[in-house]
Design a protein around this motif. Structure first.
Motif, short mmCIF file in Angstrom:
data_model
loop_
_atom_site.label_atom_id
_atom_site.label_comp_id
_atom_site.label_asym_id
_atom_site.label_seq_id
_atom_site.Cartn_x
_atom_site.Cartn_y
_atom_site.Cartn_z
N ASP A 107 8.46 -36.10 -10.07
CA ASP A 107 8.34 -37.09 -9.01
C ASP A 107 9.13 -38.34 -9.39
OD1 ASP A 107 6.68 -35.50 -7.48
OD2 ASP A 107 4.85 -36.27 -8.44
N ARG A 108 9.78 -38.90 -8.41
CA ARG A 108 10.56 -40.12 -8.64
C ARG A 108 9.61 -41.25 -9.02
NH1 ARG A 108 15.73 -41.96 -7.20
NH2 ARG A 108 15.78 -44.21 -6.88
N GLY A 109 9.93 -41.95 -10.08
CA GLY A 109 9.11 -43.07 -10.55
C GLY A 109 7.98 -42.64 -11.45
N ALA A 110 7.94 -41.37 -11.85
CA ALA A 110 6.87 -40.89 -12.72
C ALA A 110 7.07 -41.33 -14.17
CB ALA A 110 6.78 -39.36 -12.65
N GLY A 111 8.25 -41.83 -14.48
CA GLY A 111 8.50 -42.30 -15.84
C GLY A 111 8.89 -41.15 -16.76
N ARG A 112 9.00 -41.49 -18.03
CA ARG A 112 9.38 -40.48 -19.02
C ARG A 112 8.24 -39.49 -19.23
NH1 ARG A 112 12.04 -42.91 -24.32
NH2 ARG A 112 11.80 -40.72 -24.79
N PRO A 113 8.57 -38.22 -19.49
CA PRO A 113 7.49 -37.26 -19.75
C PRO A 113 6.80 -37.55 -21.07
CG PRO A 113 9.65 -36.21 -19.93
CD PRO A 113 9.89 -37.60 -19.50
N THR A 114 5.49 -37.31 -21.10
CA THR A 114 4.74 -37.48 -22.35
C THR A 114 5.05 -36.31 -23.27
OG1 THR A 114 2.85 -36.26 -21.51
CG2 THR A 114 2.86 -38.65 -21.13
N ASP A 117 3.72 -33.23 -21.68
CA ASP A 117 4.58 -32.81 -20.57
C ASP A 117 5.83 -32.10 -21.09
OD1 ASP A 117 2.85 -33.93 -18.73
OD2 ASP A 117 4.00 -35.81 -18.54
N ARG A 118 6.42 -32.67 -22.13
CA ARG A 118 7.65 -32.11 -22.71
C ARG A 118 7.40 -30.69 -23.23
NH1 ARG A 118 12.51 -32.64 -21.52
NH2 ARG A 118 13.39 -31.00 -22.72
N ARG A 119 6.28 -30.48 -23.90
CA ARG A 119 5.94 -29.13 -24.41
C ARG A 119 5.77 -28.15 -23.25
NH1 ARG A 119 1.71 -31.67 -28.08
NH2 ARG A 119 2.90 -32.18 -29.96
N GLU A 120 5.11 -28.59 -22.19
CA GLU A 120 4.92 -27.73 -21.03
C GLU A 120 6.26 -27.38 -20.37
OE1 GLU A 120 2.19 -29.86 -18.57
OE2 GLU A 120 0.45 -29.32 -19.80
#
Length: 132
Positions: A107-114, A117-120
């Motif tokens: 989603d736009r504006g969701a920021g950097r993945p945690t 999130d990156r692992r997923e």
């Protein structure tokens, strides 16, 4: 050979609408993406009726046989009479399926993945590439 029988490969590819501009066709020849019998050919190569060329454009690789020479660009429906498309159906389907594969979007504006999130995301990508 008479002048009417001589036609450059870059001009022919532009005329049959394989490339949008003649300069793009020339660049493709110079880059080695246009081949005759596995050998890259120069843009000034003279086209002959019956020869089979392999043209790579983006991710698509087309194989065409010259049926007749065409010097001027025409509408797309008329141009089909000047070449025969020998591209295997599997090649065309593989190209089309690349556009239908799922795309990962955030989603736009969701920021950097945690980190989670990156692992997923990485697990998801590995699952896609294992099937191929």
């Amino acid at each position: 050979m008479a002048d009417k029988e001589k036609l450059r490969i870059d001009k022919y590819l532009w005329a049959i609408r394989a490339f949008k501009t003649r300069s793009l066709a020339t660049e493709a020849c110079k880059a080695g993406r246009v081949k005759l019998g596995g050998q890259a050919i120069k843009p000034a190569y003279a086209v002959k009726i019956g020869e089979i060329y392999t043209v790579q454009k983006g991710g698509l690789k087309k194989t065409i046989r010259v049926v007749a020479l065409l010097e001027k660009r025409m509408d797309a429906k008329s141009v089909v009479a000047y070449y025969e498309d020998l591209t295997p159906p599997e090649e065309t389907q593989a190209f089309k399926s690349a556009f239908l594969s799922p795309m990962l979007a955030r989603d736009r504006g969701a920021g950097r993945p945690t980190k989670k999130d990156r692992r997923e995301i990485d697990e998801l990508k590995e699952g896609w590439f294992e099937e191929d």
